[in-house]
Design an enzyme around this catalytic site. Structure first.
Site, PDB file in Angstrom:
ATOM      1  N   SER A 276       0.838  -1.191   0.000  1.00  0.00           N
ATOM      2  CA  SER A 276       0.000   0.000   0.000  1.00  0.00           C
ATOM      3  C   SER A 276       0.876   1.244   0.000  1.00  0.00           C
ATOM      4  O   SER A 276       1.948   1.255   0.605  1.00  0.00           O
ATOM      5  CB  SER A 276      -0.914   0.003   1.235  1.00  0.00           C
ATOM      6  N   LYS A 282       0.380  -3.520   5.049  1.00  0.00           N
ATOM      7  CA  LYS A 282      -0.492  -4.293   4.175  1.00  0.00           C
ATOM      8  C   LYS A 282       0.270  -5.032   3.070  1.00  0.00           C
ATOM      9  O   LYS A 282       1.308  -4.566   2.599  1.00  0.00           O
ATOM     10  CB  LYS A 282      -1.522  -3.380   3.510  1.00  0.00           C
ATOM     11  N   ASN A 284      -1.473  -6.414  -0.217  1.00  0.00           N
ATOM     12  CA  ASN A 284      -2.727  -6.624  -0.928  1.00  0.00           C
ATOM     13  C   ASN A 284      -2.626  -7.791  -1.909  1.00  0.00           C
ATOM     14  O   ASN A 284      -1.580  -7.976  -2.541  1.00  0.00           O
ATOM     15  CB  ASN A 284      -3.111  -5.353  -1.693  1.00  0.00           C
ATOM     16  N   ARG A 315     -23.662 -14.979 -45.920  1.00  0.00           N
ATOM     17  CA  ARG A 315     -22.579 -14.088 -45.505  1.00  0.00           C
ATOM     18  C   ARG A 315     -23.159 -13.036 -44.583  1.00  0.00           C
ATOM     19  O   ARG A 315     -24.123 -12.359 -44.956  1.00  0.00           O
ATOM     20  CB  ARG A 315     -21.918 -13.427 -46.719  1.00  0.00           C
TER      21      ARG A 315
END
Length: 462
Positions: A276, A282, A284, A315
């Site tokens: 972070s 942290k 993540n 087509r």
């Protein structure tokens, strides 16, 4: 951010796989168009449909020609596809007698669709390799952690004890099925597109099917019973397969995110990433998040591919172009998801001690089912359940282990209960054989080689 992050020099590392991305560059696309045109001329020369001299000149030119991409872009604005402009550049470079034999009896969609099949074949070769790498790692984790105890969770609540090995085996089994589906898909997908202007091969009179079969063999493909200009079910099948792989990887990634939550802490992505900018504590689960993003995007693109298959008569109009917008992107996103999953599993940190601590912190609540069955030796089933229900709040409040709380309530009636069997390690049911079955099935599928045709090396065709 660019319109398509997968094509970005900055974001491409997140949303594409380099080998797959390289297969869909402008240069690679034009090379495949040239490859198909050259193969068509080569087989028509061998069949006596065009002069051998013309076939040789066309084949040689398509192998060495460097087109003007700027002129191809201008042609795209007019024709919607680059083939006409490419032919316009090729013809002046050919001897005069050979110019009318270039692209003989074909229509633009024949060349584009066949080139797209060749691209898909190369891309799926990369995806197969990545899928096997993921499968191999999951098989290793299944066996290495066959006895690593952890909480099993249903509706996001702790339910029964399981092992991390069983969880990994659960991630593995869809990988096995995707390999099986890919083998089946390849038999239907790797086919040549050759139908001429309206799917009748009328320009080649009675030699059309001969050319279709020979062209398919030249490119290592098969020839379908009828042209598939507006029958796009195999393209949808490819898109569905890609979405299915993404969904399975997304399930794995979602589990990883949940297991890595701070309050759970049973795995870490590893590799030191996911920091972070303001909270240094942290880590993540970024890799898992990207896998989920790729899976979710493919699920949305699948709907567009499904709708694009409703095409008109012999087509279609716009459905073809929708495939160009979606299928290459889906191949790239699946490649990215697989590569990220491989890296995630390679660096995964399994927190076995934290898993065990989380089991112990439940105070025996995950043994409620096993306890209920054990008590039937001395009590009717409903009375046993009622006794356990009364003890659960006490265990939740930290007043004791569920098994011990119930044992105290039974008194001498509990002498006939096998209390020693009421531990998390001894209530894992068929966990061990389930893991073995999953790993054995994967290895059996892994050893099954693809059955689609391989192309003869170009030097043998000259």
């Amino acid at each position: 951010m660019p319109l398509t992050p997968a094509d970005s020099a900055l974001f491409g590392t997140l949303f594409s796989q380099p080998e797959v991305a390289a297969l869909f560059s402008d240069e690679a696309y034009v090379r495949r168009l040239l490859e198909v045109e050259g193969a068509l001329a080569a087989v028509q020369g061998r069949l006596g449909i065009i002069p051998p001299e013309s076939a040789g000149a066309i084949l040689q030119l398509t192998r060495t020609f460097s087109p003007d991409l700027g002129q191809l872009r201008e042609g795209l604005l007019t024709d919607g596809v680059p083939v006409s402009a490419l032919l316009g550049q090729l013809r002046p470079a050919l001897p005069a007698p050979a110019r009318d034999h270039l692209h003989f009896g074909a229509t633009t969609q024949d060349i584009v669709d066949t080139a797209s099949v060749l691209a898909a074949r190369e891309a799926l070769g990369v995806l197969r390799r990545e899928l096997l790498a993921v499968g191999d790692r999951l098989a290793e984790l299944s066996q290495a952690h066959a006895g690593t105890l952890m909480p099993g969770r249903t509706h996001s609540q702790q339910a029964l004890p399981v092992t991390f090995g069983l969880k990994a085996a659960g991630w593995l089994t869809p990988i096995t099925r995707h390999l099986e589906r890919l083998r089946e898909l390849e038999g239907r997908l790797y086919v040549v597109s050759f139908g001429g202007a309206a799917g009748t091969l009328a320009a080649l009179e009675d030699r059309g099917l001969d050319v279709a079969e020979a062209l398919a063999a030249e490119l290592g493909l098969s020839a379908p019973p009828t042209p598939w200009h507006t029958q796009r079910d195999t393209i949808l099948e490819l898109a569905a397969w890609l979405t299915g792989v993404g969904t399975s990887l997304g399930k794995l990634a979602q589990d990883m995110i949940l297991l890595a939550q701070s309050e759970v802490g049973e795995v870490r992505e590893g590799g030191g990433g996911g920091g972070s900018s303001t909270m240094p504590q942290k880590q993540n689960p970024i890799t898992s998040e990207v896998i989920l993003a790729a899976a979710s995007t493919n699920a949305g693109l699948l709907a567009a591919v499904a709708r694009s298959g409703v095409q008109e008569h012999e087509r279609g109009t716009h459905g073809w172009q929708v495939e160009w917008l979606t299928v290459p992107q889906m191949l790239g996103l699946t490649g990215a998801a697989l590569a990220h999953t491989r890296r995630l599993l390679g660096a995964l940190e399994v927190q076995a001690q934290r898993m065990r601590e989380n089991v112990q912190a439940s105070h025996g609540l995950m043994l409620a089912e096993a306890l209920s069955f054990a008590l039937t030796a001395v009590l009717p089933r409903e009375e046993a359940k009622a006794l356990i229900r009364d003890a659960v709040p006490q265990a939740l409040a930290g007043k004791g282990h569920l098994v011990e709380l119930v044992r105290e309530q039974l008194g001498h009636l509990g002498d006939r209960v096998d209390w020693a069997a009421l531990t998390e390690e001894r209530t894992l049911g068929a966990t061990a054989p389930l893991i073995s079955r999953a790993v054995e099935q994967y290895h059996g599928t892994r050893l099954h080689r693809p059955t689609h045709r391989q192309r003869t090396p170009p030097e043998e065709n000259s």
